[in-house]
Structure formats: structure tokens, C-alpha cells
Design a protein around this motif. Structure first.
Motif, short mmCIF file in Angstrom:
data_model
loop_
_atom_site.label_atom_id
_atom_site.label_comp_id
_atom_site.label_asym_id
_atom_site.label_seq_id
_atom_site.Cartn_x
_atom_site.Cartn_y
_atom_site.Cartn_z
N ILE A 76 0.82 -1.21 0.00
CA ILE A 76 0.00 0.00 0.00
C ILE A 76 0.86 1.26 0.00
CG2 ILE A 76 -0.28 0.21 2.49
CD1 ILE A 76 -3.01 0.80 -0.12
N SER A 77 2.10 1.17 0.45
CA SER A 77 2.96 2.35 0.47
C SER A 77 3.32 2.82 -0.95
CB SER A 77 4.23 2.07 1.28
OG SER A 77 5.01 1.09 0.63
N LEU A 78 3.11 1.99 -1.93
CA LEU A 78 3.35 2.41 -3.32
C LEU A 78 2.37 3.48 -3.76
CD1 LEU A 78 3.92 -1.09 -4.97
CD2 LEU A 78 5.67 0.64 -4.52
N TRP A 79 1.22 3.57 -3.11
CA TRP A 79 0.15 4.45 -3.57
C TRP A 79 -0.08 5.66 -2.66
CZ3 TRP A 79 0.22 2.35 -7.96
CH2 TRP A 79 0.26 0.98 -8.12
N THR A 80 0.81 5.93 -1.72
CA THR A 80 0.57 7.02 -0.77
C THR A 80 0.65 8.41 -1.40
OG1 THR A 80 2.90 7.02 -0.15
CG2 THR A 80 1.38 5.70 1.20
#
Length: 95
Positions: A76-80
Motif C-alpha cells: 500500500i505504500s506504493l500508492w501514498t
């Protein structure tokens, strides 16, 4: 009949058609109408060639290898740093 037999039969029929068009052209001359018939028959021959190639399937060189896509979720950190495209930012509402 198999597909190969049907394609061979159609090929023979097209050869007969082109011979008949040639004879007809010799009898009535080479006007616009007979040229259109000849062109249409030649297009049918080309289309039959394409159909024959398609019926044989792709060659081994043309086959693409299958790519396996994992079912595990992305980090999910790819989309922050991105917004949901078309939906606006997460902390704002549509009018």
C-alpha cells in the motif's frame, strides 16, 4: 470434412472461378465490370490465404509465453503519493 478439406475445396472453387472469369473476359472484353469481378475474385483468394494461416494457428515463434500474475496484494505504500484517478483526493468530496 475437416477444416483443411474445406479450405482445399474452397481453393479449388476459387481457381475454377478465376479460370471462368478469364474465359469470360476473352469473350466479352476487358471492361470495368469484368475487372471488378476479377479483382473481387483475387481478393477472395488473398482472404482465403489469410484464413488458411489463421486456421493453422500461430507458429511457435509467434506464441507469447504466459505470464503469471501473483494474487498477493501490492504494498500500500506504493500508492501514498497518488490520488484515486477520476475520483479526486481522499480528503475531498465531489460537488
Amino acid at each position: 470434412m475437416s477444416v483443411h478439406d474445406d479450405l482445399t475445396s474452397v481453393h479449388r472453387a476459387l481457381d475454377d472461378l478465376l479460370r471462368s472469369v478469364t474465359r469470360l473476359e476473352q469473350q466479352i472484353g476487358g471492361g470495368l465490370e469484368i475487372r471488378r469481378v476479377r479483382t473481387d475474385a483475387e481478393h477472395l483468394r488473398e482472404s482465403l490465404g489469410l484464413l488458411r494461416e489463421a486456421a493453422q494457428g500461430p507458429s511457435p515463434a509467434q506464441r507469447r509465453p504466459l505470464v503469471t500474475i501473483s494474487d498477493t496484494p501490492y504494498d500500500i505504500s506504493l500508492w501514498t503519493d497518488s490520488d484515486d484517478e477520476g475520483l479526486g483526493a481522499r480528503d475531498r468530496h465531489a460537488p
